[in-house]
Scaffold this active site. Structure first.
Site, mmCIF file in Angstrom:
data_model
loop_
_atom_site.group_PDB
_atom_site.id
_atom_site.type_symbol
_atom_site.label_atom_id
_atom_site.label_comp_id
_atom_site.label_asym_id
_atom_site.label_seq_id
_atom_site.Cartn_x
_atom_site.Cartn_y
_atom_site.Cartn_z
ATOM 1 N N LYS A 54 14.036 20.256 -56.469
ATOM 2 C CA LYS A 54 15.075 20.848 -57.280
ATOM 3 C C LYS A 54 17.607 20.515 -56.867
ATOM 4 O O LYS A 54 17.347 20.172 -57.854
ATOM 5 C CB LYS A 54 14.951 22.814 -57.771
ATOM 6 N N CYS A 70 14.864 26.604 -54.561
ATOM 7 C CA CYS A 70 14.279 27.775 -53.161
ATOM 8 C C CYS A 70 12.738 27.122 -53.994
ATOM 9 O O CYS A 70 13.049 27.282 -55.741
ATOM 10 C CB CYS A 70 14.927 28.565 -53.492
ATOM 11 N N ASP A 71 11.445 27.010 -53.804
ATOM 12 C CA ASP A 71 10.741 27.350 -54.084
ATOM 13 C C ASP A 71 9.765 28.476 -53.607
ATOM 14 O O ASP A 71 9.580 28.562 -52.159
ATOM 15 C CB ASP A 71 9.825 26.178 -54.630
ATOM 16 N N SER A 72 9.014 29.041 -54.493
ATOM 17 C CA SER A 72 7.914 29.996 -53.849
ATOM 18 C C SER A 72 6.310 29.935 -54.381
ATOM 19 O O SER A 72 6.625 29.805 -55.132
ATOM 20 C CB SER A 72 8.560 31.581 -53.719
ATOM 21 N N GLY A 107 10.683 27.911 -50.041
ATOM 22 C CA GLY A 107 10.938 27.022 -49.612
ATOM 23 C C GLY A 107 12.241 26.819 -49.886
ATOM 24 O O GLY A 107 12.637 27.082 -50.751
#
Length: 197
Positions: A54, A70-72, A107
């Site tokens: 991203k 970010c990624d969750s 992340g």
């Protein structure tokens, strides 16, 4: 020296609120990154790879910026969960999660296009879910709130009613670990307070 522009490579209103709450007014630029191209089974490796993808897509548009990707995801009983696709999926997932302990991974990748540097980290928080009733699950899913959330709940919304305890960073569960963000900014040689609006 003028600071680089702070760019949030995410459409997440929760991440934007967190940044605004700490005094950062970012440029918002969702990545539209194709998440299906990343196929990993390790939760930490997965969120870090997605966050990197991203951030890299968005960084191409900003020659002088700090770009935050970010990624969750939520891991529970060996399964990895992102956003539920439908209300039916959300109901089934809550019936699986209730009374259990999951792990929320977020992340974070911060790309500095001025210095051509990148730093990364992963926030990891243990989430203890309440033993909610079928009626409570149905009512919660009917609000629509869990459909937009990794892990099927928004801690800062009604979903907070159904979380008994967190072990680890609270803001990480909302989508952005503030202590980790401060550390990443410092690793790139900046001071987070200089980004206060």
């Amino acid at each position: 020296m003028e600071l680089p522009t702070f760019v949030l490579a995410s459409a997440s209103p929760a991440r934007l609120r967190l940044l605004r709450n700490i005094g950062i007014e970012p440029t918002v630029c969702p990545s539209d990154f194709d998440e299906s191209q990343i196929q990993l089974t390790n939760p930490q490796a997965l969120v870090e790879a997605l966050a990197k993808g991203k951030a890299e897509v968005v960084a191409q548009r900003f020659p002088d910026a700090l770009v935050l990707g970010c990624d969750s995801i939520l891991a529970l009983d060996g399964e990895i969960y992102g956003k539920p696709e439908t209300a039916e999926v959300a109901i089934a997932r809550w019936k699986t999660m209730r009374g259990k302990v999951g792990t929320l991974y977020t992340g974070h990748v911060l790309l500095d296009t001025r210095q051509d540097k990148a730093v990364a980290g992963c926030g990891i928080t243990e989430v203890h879910f309440a033993a909610v009733s079928d009626r409570q699950i149905a009512a919660y899913v009917a609000t629509g709130e869990p459909l937009n959330c990794a892990g099927c709940f928004a801690l800062e919304g009604r979903g907070g009613l159904f979380v008994e305890k967190l072990v680890g960073c609270h803001s990480n569960v909302i989508g952005l670990s503030l202590p980790l963000l401060r550390s990443l900014i410092e690793q790139l040689g900046y001071d987070i307070i200089d980004f206060w609006a």
